[in-house]
Design a protein around this motif. Structure first.
Motif, PDB file in Angstrom:
ATOM      1  N   UNK A  16      48.105  37.125  42.698  1.00 51.57           N
ATOM      2  CA  UNK A  16      47.660  35.920  41.991  1.00 51.57           C
ATOM      3  C   UNK A  16      46.858  34.993  42.880  1.00 51.57           C
ATOM      4  N   UNK A  17      46.165  35.579  43.866  1.00 47.80           N
ATOM      5  CA  UNK A  17      45.357  34.797  44.806  1.00 47.80           C
ATOM      6  C   UNK A  17      43.885  35.146  44.623  1.00 47.80           C
ATOM      7  N   UNK A  18      43.003  34.177  44.893  1.00 49.56           N
ATOM      8  CA  UNK A  18      41.577  34.504  44.838  1.00 49.56           C
ATOM      9  C   UNK A  18      41.212  35.390  46.035  1.00 49.56           C
ATOM     10  N   UNK A  19      40.418  36.429  45.799  1.00 51.01           N
ATOM     11  CA  UNK A  19      40.030  37.297  46.917  1.00 51.01           C
ATOM     12  C   UNK A  19      39.072  36.566  47.845  1.00 51.01           C
ATOM     13  N   UNK A  20      39.110  36.890  49.142  1.00 49.09           N
ATOM     14  CA  UNK A  20      38.196  36.231  50.074  1.00 49.09           C
ATOM     15  C   UNK A  20      36.756  36.658  49.795  1.00 49.09           C
ATOM     16  N   UNK A  21      35.799  35.764  50.028  1.00 52.88           N
ATOM     17  CA  UNK A  21      34.392  36.102  49.796  1.00 52.88           C
ATOM     18  C   UNK A  21      33.992  37.317  50.621  1.00 52.88           C
ATOM     19  N   UNK A  22      33.219  38.194  49.991  1.00 56.71           N
ATOM     20  CA  UNK A  22      32.720  39.370  50.687  1.00 56.71           C
ATOM     21  C   UNK A  22      33.616  40.581  50.593  1.00 56.71           C
ATOM     22  N   UNK A  23      34.852  40.399  50.097  1.00 58.12           N
ATOM     23  CA  UNK A  23      35.742  41.549  49.976  1.00 58.12           C
ATOM     24  C   UNK A  23      35.361  42.382  48.763  1.00 58.12           C
ATOM     25  N   UNK A  24      35.797  43.621  48.771  1.00 61.33           N
ATOM     26  CA  UNK A  24      35.507  44.516  47.647  1.00 61.33           C
ATOM     27  C   UNK A  24      36.079  43.935  46.360  1.00 61.33           C
TER      28      UNK A  24
END
Length: 191
Positions: free
Chosen positions: A96-104
């Motif tokens: 339930x977390x936003x993925x880090x920028x640039x991750x798949x």
């Protein structure tokens, strides 16, 4: 948001210990903030975990085994669902977390939903425009990262061509070119 991982520090089961280590190691590798909560030494933690695992997710005996994962008060899942999310590259969605920028995961979320900031979809562009933007970003990445090796290869090929022409700048015959190629292949085999 803090991820709560309910663990048993004094479990006699090596399978449970390995699962707990796998979850914690992966969260550490992703640099996700988490709080390990021991259910072996703290009765309150054990009771809270048992009460908050949804009924449909409890095993047939009714007692959920560690590790159990929560995002604050929201149940995420157990080891099996965590493992499935890990295999699908969807751990951030699982937590339930936003993925880090640039991750798949971020790229996939961007393609599906458009821009996301702090876990919220940002409106203002349509899907076609979002896809074009992502493709343009990927092209820029590909161009920047691939240009240098391609240029080096081209320069090396040009240098080899110049060498093959000889000092008198006369074109080489096919026979001479074959000899040079065979010599180069022989040198590669010797290395």
């Amino acid at each position: 948001m803090v991820i709560k991982v309910f663990l048993a520090s004094s479990s006699g089961s090596t399978a449970i210990k390995k699962k707990q280590q796998d979850v914690l190691g992966f969260l550490e590798a992703l640099k996700v903030d988490y709080a390990p909560l021991d259910i072996a030494c703290n009765e309150d933690n054990r009771m809270w975990m048992r009460e908050n695992v949804p009924v449909e997710k409890k095993p047939t005996n009714g007692i959920p085994l560690p590790p159990q994962i929560f995002n604050e008060e929201s149940y995420c899942g157990d080891y099996e669902t965590f493992f499935d999310a890990k295999e699908d590259n969807a751990v951030y969605a699982f937590l339930g977390l936003p993925p880090p920028p640039g991750s798949k995961e971020a790229k996939e979320a961007y393609l599906e939903n458009g821009p996301v900031e702090n876990g919220t979809i940002v409106n203002g562009t349509d899907d076609a425009e979002d896809e074009e933007n992502l493709e343009a970003e990927e092209e820029n990445i590909d161009d920047d990262t691939l240009k240098a090796p391609v240029k080096e290869e081209e320069a090396q090929e040009e240098a080899e061509d110049e060498e093959a022409k000889g000092e008198d700048d006369q074109p080489v015959s096919e026979e001479e070119e074959e000899e040079v190629t065979e010599e180069a292949e022989q040198e590669e085999e010797d290395e």
